[in-house]
Enzyme design. Structure first.
Site, PDB file in Angstrom:
ATOM      1  N   LYS A 215       0.853  -1.192   0.000  1.00 22.34           N
ATOM      2  CA  LYS A 215       0.000   0.000   0.000  1.00 22.34           C
ATOM      3  C   LYS A 215       0.883   1.235   0.000  1.00 22.34           C
ATOM      4  CE  LYS A 215      -1.706   3.080   2.419  1.00 22.34           C
ATOM      5  NZ  LYS A 215      -2.031   4.150   1.437  1.00 22.34           N
ATOM      6  N   GLY A 268       6.470   5.526   8.226  1.00 21.60           N
ATOM      7  CA  GLY A 268       5.426   6.536   8.314  1.00 21.60           C
ATOM      8  C   GLY A 268       5.400   7.141   9.704  1.00 21.60           C
ATOM      9  N   SER A 269       4.245   7.578  10.128  1.00 23.76           N
ATOM     10  CA  SER A 269       4.149   8.294  11.398  1.00 23.76           C
ATOM     11  C   SER A 269       4.177   7.341  12.582  1.00 23.76           C
ATOM     12  CB  SER A 269       2.868   9.123  11.441  1.00 23.76           C
ATOM     13  OG  SER A 269       1.749   8.307  11.708  1.00 23.76           O
ATOM     14  N   THR A 270       4.658   7.867  13.705  1.00 24.09           N
ATOM     15  CA  THR A 270       4.711   7.085  14.932  1.00 24.09           C
ATOM     16  C   THR A 270       3.318   6.669  15.374  1.00 24.09           C
ATOM     17  OG1 THR A 270       6.731   8.235  15.628  1.00 24.09           O
ATOM     18  CG2 THR A 270       5.444   7.154  17.350  1.00 24.09           C
ATOM     19  N   VAL A 272       0.547   6.147  13.644  1.00 21.88           N
ATOM     20  CA  VAL A 272      -0.023   5.084  12.813  1.00 21.88           C
ATOM     21  C   VAL A 272       0.651   3.751  13.124  1.00 21.88           C
ATOM     22  CG1 VAL A 272      -0.278   4.235  10.440  1.00 21.88           C
ATOM     23  CG2 VAL A 272      -0.756   6.630  10.968  1.00 21.88           C
ATOM     24  N   GLU A 296       9.972   2.110  10.654  1.00 25.68           N
ATOM     25  CA  GLU A 296      10.759   3.333  10.847  1.00 25.68           C
ATOM     26  C   GLU A 296       9.768   4.472  10.826  1.00 25.68           C
ATOM     27  OE1 GLU A 296      12.197   6.845  10.070  1.00 25.68           O
ATOM     28  OE2 GLU A 296      12.506   5.922   8.100  1.00 25.68           O
ATOM     29  N   CYS A 330      12.772  11.989   7.241  1.00 24.37           N
ATOM     30  CA  CYS A 330      12.736  11.502   8.623  1.00 24.37           C
ATOM     31  C   CYS A 330      13.989  11.938   9.372  1.00 24.37           C
ATOM     32  CB  CYS A 330      12.634   9.986   8.637  1.00 24.37           C
ATOM     33  SG  CYS A 330      11.230   9.331   7.729  1.00 24.37           S
ATOM     34  N   GLU A 428       7.732  16.940  16.220  1.00 21.42           N
ATOM     35  CA  GLU A 428       8.089  16.731  14.820  1.00 21.42           C
ATOM     36  C   GLU A 428       7.231  17.624  13.932  1.00 21.42           C
ATOM     37  OE1 GLU A 428       9.000  12.967  11.913  1.00 21.42           O
ATOM     38  OE2 GLU A 428       7.114  12.948  13.023  1.00 21.42           O
TER      39      GLU A 428
END
Length: 544
Positions: A215, A268-270, A272, A296, A330, A428
């Site tokens: 995805k 992606g985001s922490t 999620v 990551e 990142c 962030e």
């Protein structure tokens, strides 16, 4: 499959792909401009790809140019629940034949894809990255071309090393280990900011014999689709990687609840990632095996200067580290700690450098910055800048301008914080915003402790110092603050095979993309012991 191949085959020893400079008058500059012109005029249709077949669902989204969002590059079809389930079924079905294929025959596909990227499709993948992801020519070259090529070639090399790693055998016994692919499918969820990462997340497990449901991020569908077509040209069988653009929650819910889920490869985001982990935990009794979870996520990456640092070196690292690709890495430098004795020299140099930066469309190769990826990113970053403008404790030193009349443009911005816990020092932002805290020289150790403890992240960081004792002290104090640590260099730009990339704490599982350790996560070892002459009675000599 080739059952007669009894050769012990060695993979080509990889070297990092040379970076083209695209200087005026070069052939690569001419070819890139032709690709930009052609692709800038096209509007393509991007389907869902399941088991090698294209599906057009009619539920669509658009790929637009961040620097000119009225220009539509593609319409992509979103996978619904039926398509997601079909992709899972295709991956599970393809698993048997794919895992039975000899490992070097699997690897040949990805080596061919690397060569296709390095030659036939180099300018197309770079132009696609520039136009759809907002990358300058250099940022596109080091990502969509070079790093992706490196991932493919080095991962094949690492696979050989893993398969060749075998235990000792004793007299009369032969021991070996089979590095089996995981039992089920791997769910790859990829980010918008790097084509290389987006392509590495599904291919790393596939190289090791796994099948994948991929995805891509809704804001980076274009270059992943181009890469899917390259993989097909390279000979990847249907069903090995299934391409399902769509809503993250809709696709994720089906994949994470399927009993065949064998692993998750995520960037992606922490928030999620933590939600996905929680879902897997809640479903743990329903899976056929414990899924491997590799992720990551975010970062609040730092540059820390000692009073002995060289000001010009430091400023160059701050500008490049914070503002290349609009700070949408990142690893981008988002906070800096500068000693008071050095700030008087750093400040004018920093202002001069930032004032010289050109920002505009990526099609103008003289620009250093372009637009951020989409409206959501633009509004989030703008809100942080507004907070700095309106609150106490922070002051905008330079930049702060935001313009979304044509594209999503945000000026490179530096905020001075009087409090090291100021909002933009600890949260962030993921944009071209750098916050500086000026500390008193005698508080070097105390400020290192603040740097280490003030955020939940631990991805990248840098120390600038010409004092070896100070450097060594910072290296120790910041041991867990960064999974990739740089001495006298910006905290971005990890190179495959040279600086394996990943961080700990809330920045991820630190499984190091670009290293053998990552590929080990996609295999399940089986130890086999063969005894040549087995004993024929149970008694031991001591029993006589």
């Amino acid at each position: 499959m080739n059952l007669l191949n009894n050769a012990i085959i060695r993979t080509p020893t990889p070297v990092n792909e040379p970076i083209y400079n695209y200087a005026p008058g070069t052939n690569e500059r001419t070819l890139l401009k032709k690709a930009l012109e052609r692709m800038g005029k096209e509007t393509i249709d991007i389907p869902v790809i399941i088991n090698g077949q294209e599906y057009r669902t009619g539920q669509t989204g658009q790929v637009v140019m961040p620097h000119d969002y009225k220009k539509v590059m593609a319409t992509y079809h979103k996978a619904g629940s039926d398509e997601v389930q079909a992709a899972i079924d295709a991956a599970v079905k393809a698993h048997k034949d794919w895992r039975r294929l000899r490992w070097e025959e699997r690897c040949a596909i990805f080596l061919k894809a690397a060569d296709l990227l390095a030659s036939k499709y180099r300018y197309e993948i770079n132009a696609g990255s520039m136009l759809s992801a907002g990358k300058t020519v250099f940022q596109a070259e080091i990502d969509a071309a070079c790093e992706l090529i490196d991932f493919l070639r080095f991962n094949v090399y690492f696979a050989e090393k893993i398969y060749a790693t075998q235990p000792d055998s004793s007299p009369g016994v032969w021991n070996f280990v089979q590095h089996r692919p995981l039992e089920g499918f791997v769910f790859a969820v990829t980010p918008f900011n790097f084509t290389a990462i987006a392509a590495n997340l599904p291919t790393a497990p596939a190289i090791m014999g796994n099948t994948v449901v991929w995805k891509p991020a809704s804001s980076l569908v274009y270059t992943p689709y181009l890469f899917m077509k390259i993989l097909e040209e390279a000979g990847m069988p249907p069903g090995v990687i299934n391409f399902v653009p769509g809503s993250g929650s809709a696709v994720g819910e089906i994949c994470l609840n399927d009993p065949n889920l064998a692993g998750v490869h995520f960037t992606g985001s922490t928030a999620v990632f933590q939600k996905m982990w929680k879902t897997i935990g809640n479903n743990i009794a329903n899976y056929k095996s414990y899924p491997r979870i590799v992720g990551e996520t975010g970062g609040k990456d730092f540059i820390f200067a000692h009073s002995s640092a060289d000001a010009s070196e430091l400023v160059t690292a701050m500008v490049r580290g914070a503002f290349e690709y609009q700070g949408q890495k990142c690893s981008a430098a988002s906070r800096a700690y500068i000693p008071a004795s050095l700030w008087s020299e750093v400040k004018p140099l920093l202002l001069t450098e930032i004032e010289s930066i050109k920002m505009g469309p990526t099609t103008d190769l003289s620009n250093f910055l372009s637009a951020v990826i989409d409206r959501n990113a633009f509004e989030t970053i703008r809100d942080y800048i507004a907070y700095a403008r309106e609150s106490t404790g922070g002051e905008i030193l330079i930049g702060g301008g935001c313009d979304d009349s044509v594209g999503y443009f945000i000026e490179p911005t530096v905020i001075i914080a009087s409090d090291p816990q100021y909002k933009t020092m600890v949260e962030e932002i993921f944009g071209p915003v750098l916050t500086v805290f000026v500390y008193q020289d005698e508080e070097f150790e105390k400020t290192l402790e603040i740097c280490d403890s003030s955020t939940m992240y631990g991805l990248t960081g840098a120390i600038f110092s010409r004092d070896r004792l100070a450097t060594s002290f910072a290296l120790e104090k910041l041991e867990n603050a960064a999974g990739n640590f740089y001495i006298n260099d910006k905290p971005t730009g990890a190179v495959v095979g040279q600086q394996p990339f990943g961080g700990g704490r809330a920045s991820g599982t630190n499984d190091k993309a670009g290293a053998m350790t990552n590929l080990l996560r996609w295999v399940s070892p089986r130890t086999v012991k063969e005894t040549f002459v087995p004993p024929v009675q149970y008694r031991y000599p001591y029993m006589d």
